[in-house]
Design a protein around this motif. Sequence first.
Motif, mmCIF file in Angstrom:
data_model
loop_
_atom_site.group_PDB
_atom_site.id
_atom_site.type_symbol
_atom_site.label_atom_id
_atom_site.label_comp_id
_atom_site.label_asym_id
_atom_site.label_seq_id
_atom_site.Cartn_x
_atom_site.Cartn_y
_atom_site.Cartn_z
ATOM 1 N N ARG A 214 0.799 -1.207 0.172
ATOM 2 C CA ARG A 214 0.077 -0.145 0.071
ATOM 3 C C ARG A 214 1.042 1.330 0.051
ATOM 4 N NH1 ARG A 214 -1.070 -3.180 3.581
ATOM 5 N NH2 ARG A 214 -0.786 -1.983 5.475
ATOM 6 N N VAL A 215 0.632 2.013 -0.832
ATOM 7 C CA VAL A 215 1.470 3.328 -1.072
ATOM 8 C C VAL A 215 0.545 4.613 -0.561
ATOM 9 C CG1 VAL A 215 2.707 4.768 -2.393
ATOM 10 C CG2 VAL A 215 2.781 2.345 -2.850
ATOM 11 N N SER A 216 1.216 5.406 0.385
ATOM 12 C CA SER A 216 0.266 6.691 0.800
ATOM 13 C C SER A 216 1.115 7.677 0.279
ATOM 14 C CB SER A 216 0.424 6.578 2.380
ATOM 15 O OG SER A 216 0.003 7.872 2.594
ATOM 16 N N SER A 217 0.448 8.725 -0.420
ATOM 17 C CA SER A 217 1.126 9.871 -0.911
ATOM 18 C C SER A 217 0.415 11.087 -0.393
ATOM 19 C CB SER A 217 0.938 9.531 -2.489
ATOM 20 O OG SER A 217 1.168 10.691 -3.409
ATOM 21 N N ILE A 218 1.228 12.250 -0.854
ATOM 22 C CA ILE A 218 0.813 13.365 -0.292
ATOM 23 C C ILE A 218 -0.145 14.021 -1.566
ATOM 24 C CG2 ILE A 218 1.411 16.053 -0.272
ATOM 25 C CD1 ILE A 218 4.225 14.876 1.018
ATOM 26 N N SER A 219 0.039 14.000 -2.777
ATOM 27 C CA SER A 219 -0.730 14.225 -3.647
ATOM 28 C C SER A 219 -1.618 13.424 -4.448
ATOM 29 C CB SER A 219 0.169 15.164 -4.684
ATOM 30 O OG SER A 219 1.104 14.150 -5.385
ATOM 31 N N ARG A 220 -1.804 12.090 -4.054
ATOM 32 C CA ARG A 220 -2.540 11.170 -4.652
ATOM 33 C C ARG A 220 -3.492 10.586 -3.937
ATOM 34 N NH1 ARG A 220 1.927 8.592 -8.756
ATOM 35 N NH2 ARG A 220 2.518 10.380 -9.746
ATOM 36 N N GLN A 221 -4.352 9.713 -4.254
ATOM 37 C CA GLN A 221 -5.073 8.869 -3.499
ATOM 38 C C GLN A 221 -4.153 7.635 -3.134
ATOM 39 O OE1 GLN A 221 -8.454 7.912 -6.331
ATOM 40 N NE2 GLN A 221 -10.014 9.122 -4.782
ATOM 41 N N PRO A 222 -4.339 6.892 -2.234
ATOM 42 C CA PRO A 222 -3.630 5.484 -1.851
ATOM 43 C C PRO A 222 -4.096 4.793 -2.925
ATOM 44 C CG PRO A 222 -4.843 6.462 0.182
ATOM 45 C CD PRO A 222 -5.409 7.382 -1.032
ATOM 46 N N ILE A 223 -3.123 3.899 -3.257
ATOM 47 C CA ILE A 223 -3.287 2.659 -3.969
ATOM 48 C C ILE A 223 -2.512 1.500 -3.635
ATOM 49 C CG2 ILE A 223 -0.984 3.365 -5.281
ATOM 50 C CD1 ILE A 223 -2.663 2.789 -7.994
ATOM 51 N N SER A 224 -3.123 0.571 -3.729
ATOM 52 C CA SER A 224 -2.350 -1.109 -3.405
ATOM 53 C C SER A 224 -1.920 -2.073 -4.397
ATOM 54 C CB SER A 224 -3.183 -1.605 -2.256
ATOM 55 O OG SER A 224 -4.642 -2.018 -2.855
ATOM 56 N N PHE A 225 -1.295 -2.832 -4.233
ATOM 57 C CA PHE A 225 -0.891 -3.752 -5.151
ATOM 58 C C PHE A 225 -0.756 -5.187 -4.639
ATOM 59 C CE2 PHE A 225 1.077 0.408 -6.220
ATOM 60 C CZ PHE A 225 0.955 0.371 -7.552
ATOM 61 N N GLY A 226 -0.901 -6.209 -5.374
ATOM 62 C CA GLY A 226 -0.623 -7.632 -4.702
ATOM 63 C C GLY A 226 0.670 -8.078 -5.615
ATOM 64 N N GLY A 227 1.292 -9.008 -5.105
ATOM 65 C CA GLY A 227 2.262 -9.464 -5.818
ATOM 66 C C GLY A 227 3.006 -10.444 -4.879
ATOM 67 N N PHE A 228 4.349 -10.630 -5.158
ATOM 68 C CA PHE A 228 5.124 -11.483 -4.339
ATOM 69 C C PHE A 228 6.482 -10.866 -4.330
ATOM 70 C CE2 PHE A 228 5.820 -12.548 -8.885
ATOM 71 C CZ PHE A 228 7.178 -12.559 -8.980
ATOM 72 N N ILE A 229 7.205 -11.691 -3.252
ATOM 73 C CA ILE A 229 8.515 -11.289 -2.843
ATOM 74 C C ILE A 229 9.692 -12.059 -3.559
ATOM 75 C CG2 ILE A 229 10.468 -11.336 -0.852
ATOM 76 C CD1 ILE A 229 8.142 -9.042 -0.656
ATOM 77 N N ALA A 230 10.549 -11.549 -4.194
ATOM 78 C CA ALA A 230 11.824 -12.053 -4.936
ATOM 79 C C ALA A 230 12.978 -11.748 -4.041
ATOM 80 C CB ALA A 230 11.776 -11.933 -6.279
ATOM 81 N N GLU A 231 13.899 -12.838 -4.055
ATOM 82 C CA GLU A 231 15.016 -12.499 -3.615
ATOM 83 C C GLU A 231 16.122 -11.722 -4.404
ATOM 84 O OE1 GLU A 231 18.631 -15.222 -1.261
ATOM 85 O OE2 GLU A 231 17.048 -16.269 -2.687
ATOM 86 N N ARG A 232 16.943 -10.736 -3.921
ATOM 87 C CA ARG A 232 17.788 -9.746 -4.908
ATOM 88 C C ARG A 232 18.850 -10.703 -5.400
ATOM 89 N NH1 ARG A 232 17.435 -3.853 -4.343
ATOM 90 N NH2 ARG A 232 19.423 -3.829 -5.154
ATOM 91 N N GLY A 233 19.225 -10.552 -6.473
ATOM 92 C CA GLY A 233 20.433 -10.987 -6.934
ATOM 93 C C GLY A 233 21.656 -10.672 -6.400
ATOM 94 N N ARG A 234 22.585 -11.635 -5.879
ATOM 95 C CA ARG A 234 23.688 -11.635 -5.008
ATOM 96 C C ARG A 234 25.005 -11.316 -5.956
ATOM 97 N NH1 ARG A 234 23.265 -12.651 0.442
ATOM 98 N NH2 ARG A 234 21.193 -13.060 0.995
#
Length: 137
Positions: free
Chosen positions: A117-137
Amino acid sequence: QNKTDDEETVSRVVAEQEFIFRAQTVNPTSGRARQLTSEYDIRVSKDSVSSWLPYFGRAYQAPMDPSKGGIQFTSTDFEYSSSQRNDGWEITIKPKDTRDVQQVFLTVFKNGTATLRVSSISRQPISFGGFIAERGR
């Protein structure tokens, strides 16, 4: 990079603060949920958070640069807090060096799925569904 779905790996990348949230769906405050067909993500590390996400919804202020219509930023000055819950983790990121994004709330489940969920000063909140991936090392 593929979904991280075993609990041990998910726990490790959250604790190490080294992961990528890959968005698959977007849920605007007003309007209907949509599947995303392109790759959008937030990359989290100990020293930076960078976001490349789309935005659908009401903006109260137009961006100075029209090519920056989505939720795009890189922050090197931010607060990061994580707390464990029964089914996963709650992560709050508060960028201090971005103009628009106030907070990013990430709920990560033990199986690697996540909501953002993203909370912003100049926009309505928005949410996303997804998954976590490991960053490449």
